[in-house]
Scaffold this motif. Structure first.
Motif, short mmCIF file in Angstrom:
data_model
loop_
_atom_site.label_atom_id
_atom_site.label_comp_id
_atom_site.label_asym_id
_atom_site.label_seq_id
_atom_site.Cartn_x
_atom_site.Cartn_y
_atom_site.Cartn_z
N HIS A 63 0.84 -1.21 0.00
CA HIS A 63 0.00 0.00 0.00
C HIS A 63 0.87 1.25 0.00
O HIS A 63 0.64 2.18 -0.79
N ARG A 112 -11.75 -1.40 -3.19
CA ARG A 112 -12.37 -0.16 -2.71
C ARG A 112 -13.11 0.58 -3.81
O ARG A 112 -12.79 0.47 -4.98
N ARG A 128 -5.58 4.46 -4.43
CA ARG A 128 -6.16 3.70 -3.30
C ARG A 128 -6.94 2.48 -3.81
O ARG A 128 -6.91 1.42 -3.18
N CYS A 129 -7.62 2.63 -4.93
CA CYS A 129 -8.29 1.47 -5.54
C CYS A 129 -7.26 0.43 -5.96
O CYS A 129 -7.43 -0.77 -5.71
N SER A 132 -5.91 -1.38 -3.01
CA SER A 132 -6.86 -2.27 -2.34
C SER A 132 -6.80 -3.70 -2.87
O SER A 132 -7.34 -4.61 -2.25
N THR A 135 -4.94 -6.20 0.02
CA THR A 135 -5.33 -6.36 1.42
C THR A 135 -4.75 -7.70 1.89
O THR A 135 -4.42 -8.56 1.06
#
Length: 185
Positions: A63, A112, A128-129, A132, A135
């Motif tokens: 991330h 996300r 951010r997508c 994701s 995770t």
């Protein structure tokens, strides 16, 4: 692949808010331009799927790598150009996954989406997508099935926000037992 489904719905004249897709090729270009492929593979190779701390560490590291890397200018320019056709002050930024694996829904459920995103935040929400995808649960799935990153196609839908009277979600395949004959609202 949500993006494909939206395009099909629009093709069949359903009312679909204006949108565009930041393709999986943009994600690949982002990784290449920032020289992240080998770093991601290194982190994924180190992961011990039975160790939650190992999964959490790899997830945080990946991330951070993605979020701290700039989106190449040619992708930013294309996104801004496409944004002008959406004709909305704020947009929805949604992940759209195609995984060359018939059981991709566990990973899809981890991805996300962001609502009411102003143009100034689109780049951040796209990253951010993308991040994701990594995770702890998604990493475990990828590792357990030995899925090559090249077989993961992650696009991002950027779509006009509409004022809805009602909304909902329909799974055309049962999300838990994968039964094609069951739908869940």
């Amino acid at each position: 692949f949500k993006a494909h489904s939206l395009a099909k719905a629009k093709q069949f004249k359903f009312s679909v808010p204006e949108a565009f897709v930041v393709t999986d090729k943009a994600f690949t270009a982002f990784l290449k331009e920032n020289k992240l492929h080998s770093q991601l593979n290194t982190e994924l190779e180190r992961v011990q799927v039975q160790d939650m701390h190992s999964l959490d560490y790899a997830s945080r590291t990946i991330h951070d790598l993605i979020l701290s890397s700039p989106i190449p200018e040619f992708i930013q320019t294309d996104v801004l150009q496409q944004y002008t056709h959406v004709n909305s002050r704020n947009v929805v930024v949604r992940s759209s996954l195609y995984l060359e694996d018939k059981y991709s829904s566990p990973v899809s459920g981890e991805l996300r989406s962001y609502i009411n995103v102003p143009v100034t935040e689109i780049d951040e929400k796209i990253k951010r997508c993308w991040s994701s995808l990594f995770t702890p649960r998604a990493i475990m799935y990828i590792k357990q099935r030995e899925i090559d990153l090249k077989k993961i196609h992650l696009g991002i839908i950027v779509q006009r926000v509409i004022d809805a009277k009602a909304s909902g979600l329909l799974y055309t395949k049962h999300p838990v037992n994968q039964d094609d004959n069951q739908m869940v609202v």
